[in-house]
Design a protein around this motif. Structure first.
Motif, PDB file in Angstrom:
ATOM      1  N   SER A 117      46.298  41.202  38.639  1.00 14.78           N
ATOM      2  CA  SER A 117      44.999  41.313  39.318  1.00 14.78           C
ATOM      3  C   SER A 117      44.594  42.770  39.473  1.00 14.78           C
ATOM      4  CB  SER A 117      45.067  40.632  40.686  1.00 14.78           C
ATOM      5  OG  SER A 117      45.310  39.246  40.555  1.00 14.78           O
ATOM      6  N   ARG A 177      43.136  43.872  36.270  1.00 12.23           N
ATOM      7  CA  ARG A 177      41.788  43.324  36.061  1.00 12.23           C
ATOM      8  C   ARG A 177      40.765  44.086  36.903  1.00 12.23           C
ATOM      9  NH1 ARG A 177      44.632  38.129  35.983  1.00 12.23           N
ATOM     10  NH2 ARG A 177      44.564  37.287  33.852  1.00 12.23           N
ATOM     11  N   PHE A 178      41.146  44.438  38.121  1.00  9.51           N
ATOM     12  CA  PHE A 178      40.245  45.240  38.954  1.00  9.51           C
ATOM     13  C   PHE A 178      39.970  46.593  38.293  1.00  9.51           C
ATOM     14  CE2 PHE A 178      42.313  42.955  42.803  1.00  9.51           C
ATOM     15  CZ  PHE A 178      41.554  41.828  42.543  1.00  9.51           C
ATOM     16  N   VAL A 184      49.810  41.415  46.268  1.00  7.23           N
ATOM     17  CA  VAL A 184      48.742  41.585  45.274  1.00  7.23           C
ATOM     18  C   VAL A 184      49.382  41.679  43.889  1.00  7.23           C
ATOM     19  CG1 VAL A 184      46.793  42.998  44.538  1.00  7.23           C
ATOM     20  CG2 VAL A 184      47.342  42.808  46.973  1.00  7.23           C
ATOM     21  N   TYR A 221      41.745  41.731  48.189  1.00 10.75           N
ATOM     22  CA  TYR A 221      42.731  40.706  47.825  1.00 10.75           C
ATOM     23  C   TYR A 221      43.809  40.623  48.907  1.00 10.75           C
ATOM     24  CZ  TYR A 221      45.494  37.843  44.578  1.00 10.75           C
ATOM     25  OH  TYR A 221      46.176  36.816  43.980  1.00 10.75           O
ATOM     26  N   TYR A 231      41.924  42.092  29.478  1.00 11.31           N
ATOM     27  CA  TYR A 231      41.503  41.361  30.671  1.00 11.31           C
ATOM     28  C   TYR A 231      42.113  39.960  30.711  1.00 11.31           C
ATOM     29  CZ  TYR A 231      38.431  39.782  34.424  1.00 11.31           C
ATOM     30  OH  TYR A 231      37.948  39.310  35.618  1.00 11.31           O
ATOM     31  N   ARG A 265      37.507  46.249  35.487  1.00 10.93           N
ATOM     32  CA  ARG A 265      36.136  46.115  35.995  1.00 10.93           C
ATOM     33  C   ARG A 265      35.553  47.481  36.351  1.00 10.93           C
ATOM     34  NH1 ARG A 265      33.707  45.709  41.033  1.00 10.93           N
ATOM     35  NH2 ARG A 265      31.817  44.408  41.105  1.00 10.93           N
ATOM     36  N   GLN A 270      39.000  46.611  45.683  1.00 11.75           N
ATOM     37  CA  GLN A 270      39.256  45.199  45.414  1.00 11.75           C
ATOM     38  C   GLN A 270      40.688  44.820  45.758  1.00 11.75           C
ATOM     39  OE1 GLN A 270      37.395  45.364  41.250  1.00 11.75           O
ATOM     40  NE2 GLN A 270      36.817  43.331  41.948  1.00 11.75           N
ATOM     41  N   CYS A 271      41.599  45.766  45.622  1.00 11.39           N
ATOM     42  CA  CYS A 271      42.984  45.502  46.034  1.00 11.39           C
ATOM     43  C   CYS A 271      43.050  45.263  47.537  1.00 11.39           C
ATOM     44  CB  CYS A 271      43.884  46.664  45.639  1.00 11.39           C
ATOM     45  SG  CYS A 271      43.981  46.968  43.860  1.00 11.39           S
TER      46      CYS A 271
END
Length: 516
Positions: free
Chosen positions: A478, A481-482, A474, A446, A161, A485, A442-443
């Protein structure tokens, strides 16, 4: 201050007043007195005194008062105001009990709201709660999705992460080739979707703005933590689909469109990423779960033989387009249901064969079950009232329940699964109402944050261009990281947590790949 060149030389008070004014104090009496006192102290001791500013305490720092106000605000409910504190302290009884002589001002109440932990902002939104913990949804999540994910997960790359650019080394090498999970979803971008909050100058007047959301573009795409958006390494070939949804535009994104997009995705993966194994993760939507038109289904089967029963489908022309009659309605045609499979693996036609007195007739559920060894099926009712069987899904109370429980009726693949498995790709469907498990959501968020900052335009061509640029902006870090999660949510559910507990644990252990 006593230097001869000083215009007030020799006059301590005037000199101190002049110094205070030079320091910017219009009424500098206090500073003037302090300067004289400090000067005399320095003349006598040759040391400068240390200034100890007095500290003022706010009443809100009293823990008992803060707790009392907290309790009052909680009793009001969800929508509290700073004025509620003013009104609460306006009560004479509360003033006497808390040691107030008068109530506080609205400005003080607003400051106290901040000290009590409240912030004036949009209400935070978490995962969906409608149906999230419904029995059938939880059963699918715990018995089908999570076991499938745990089967593939040991062969997936693990990302850190804090530094998601480099994959973490594993203690033991994966048993076979790496698996890349491609998550699929659709999202819509609107032309008039702009930022709602910004710093606005007090002199700025309201500006004209378009009414409504404006033109829209729907995007359907795949994303993975390993490679980002699904495309060739040079970006010239991709699986992304831009679709103008609407009855008067491109229509609606159907199962045929998803199949065509997935076929293109598989071609790209086989061509450019042959060293990995790939799985597709789809939402549990009816568009994705559609079965073949002639697929086995006991939903509308009659109990007894029928000469007319069949499956009605939309008629298609040679180009695959829906045929409509002169009245504009879709023309229907009737087809036969596919053959079933006996418990021993033999094929079982559901229609009487040629030479039979009822040749071509549908056999009916009772006869089909008799051929499978259920001799008492003709004595059973067609189905229980409203198909609510008294003993649940494992009962033998009616013909329809027995048919539903037959393995060949239960394990019917969707068109998507059949198409992918034919080319060596596996498919996993997410549980319903579990958008937190699909990190492509989440993408989208963003990308839309970037999109809202781009210049507004009513041109559909500019809209599409802005959408593509926003998606490409994007960062891969990131995206990973998504994905981490979402993996934490899966691990939380695997450990037996429910939705609310999982949301807390994921936030508590942010940055962890799994929940401790």
């Amino acid at each position: 201050m006593t230097h001869p060149a000083n215009p007030v030389g020799g006059q301590w008070t005037k000199a101190a007043n002049q110094a205070a004014r030079n320091a910017g104090k219009v009424k500098g009496d206090y500073l003037s007195r302090s300067l004289r006192s400090w000067s005399m102290a320095y003349v006598k001791t040759r040391t400068l005194p240390h200034h100890m500013p007095s500290k003022k305490f706010s009443r809100i720092e009293d823990e008992s008062l803060a707790a009392d106000l907290h309790l009052h605000l909680q009793s009001i409910g969800k929508y509290v105001r700073a004025q509620d504190l003013v009104d609460y302290l306006s009560n004479v009884g509360n003033q006497t009990r808390l040691g107030f002589k008068k109530t506080i001002s609205l400005r003080t109440a607003q400051c106290w709201m901040g000290r009590l932990g409240y912030r004036w902002k949009k209400e935070p939104r978490g995962q969906y709660s409608d149906g999230h913990e419904r029995g059938d949804v939880v059963a699918y999540r715990q018995t089908i999705f999570i076991p499938a994910w745990c089967h593939y997960q040991p062969r997936m790359r693990v990302w850190n992460y804090s530094n998601p650019i480099i994959a973490e080394p594993t203690a033991t090498p994966p048993p076979g080739r790496h698996i890349v999970a491609w998550f699929h979803d659709e999202s819509t971008f609107y032309a008039n979707d702009r930022r709602k909050q910004r710093w606005v100058h007090e002199r700025e007047s309201p500006a004209l703005h378009p009414k409504g959301e404006g033109a829209s573009v729907m995007v359907s795409d795949f994303v993975s933590a390993d490679y980002g958006w699904l495309c060739s390494p040079d970006g010239k070939e991709g699986a992304r689909v831009l679709f103008k949804a609407g009855k008067a535009r491109d229509g609606y994104f159907t199962n045929e469109d998803v199949l065509a997009q997935t076929e293109k995705a598989m071609d790209i993966l086989q061509k450019f990423y042959p060293d990995d194994d790939h799985i597709f993760i789809f939402d549990n939507a009816t568009t994705h779960l559609k079965r073949a038109n002639d697929a086995l289904s006991a939903r509308k089967m009659p109990k007894n033989p029928s000469r007319t029963w069949g499956i009605w489908i939309d008629s298609k022309d040679g180009d695959g387009r829906t045929v409509r009659g002169t009245d504009g309605k879709v023309v229907k045609e009737k087809i036969r249901m596919a053959d079933g499979q006996m418990p021993n693996g033999d094929s079982q036609p559901l229609y009487f064969p040629d030479g039979h007195e009822k040749a071509g007739w549908f056999k009916g559920m009772a006869q089909i079950l008799v051929e499978r060894g259920y001799e008492s099926a003709p004595a059973l009712p067609s189905e229980c009232k409203d198909f609510k069987c008294p003993s649940g899904g494992d009962s033998y109370c009616c013909c329809r329940r027995l048919m539903f429980n037959q393995p060949d009726f239960t394990n019917v693949d969707s068109l998507l699964e059949s198409s992918c498995r034919a080319q060596g790709f596996n498919v996993v469907f997410l549980p319903k109402f579990h958008c937190e498990l699909n990190f492509i959501e989440q993408c989208w968020g963003y990308a839309k944050r970037i999109y809202r900052a781009r210049p507004q335009s009513s041109s559909e061509a500019v809209l599409e261009q802005n959408v593509i640029k926003s998606l490409e902006a994007v960062p891969l870090a990131s995206i990973r990281r998504f994905a981490i999660r979402s993996a934490r949510f899966i691990d939380a559910y695997h450990n037996g947590l429910d939705g609310r507990q999982a949301a807390w644990a994921v936030k508590k252990y942010r940055g962890h790949r799994v929940i401790p």
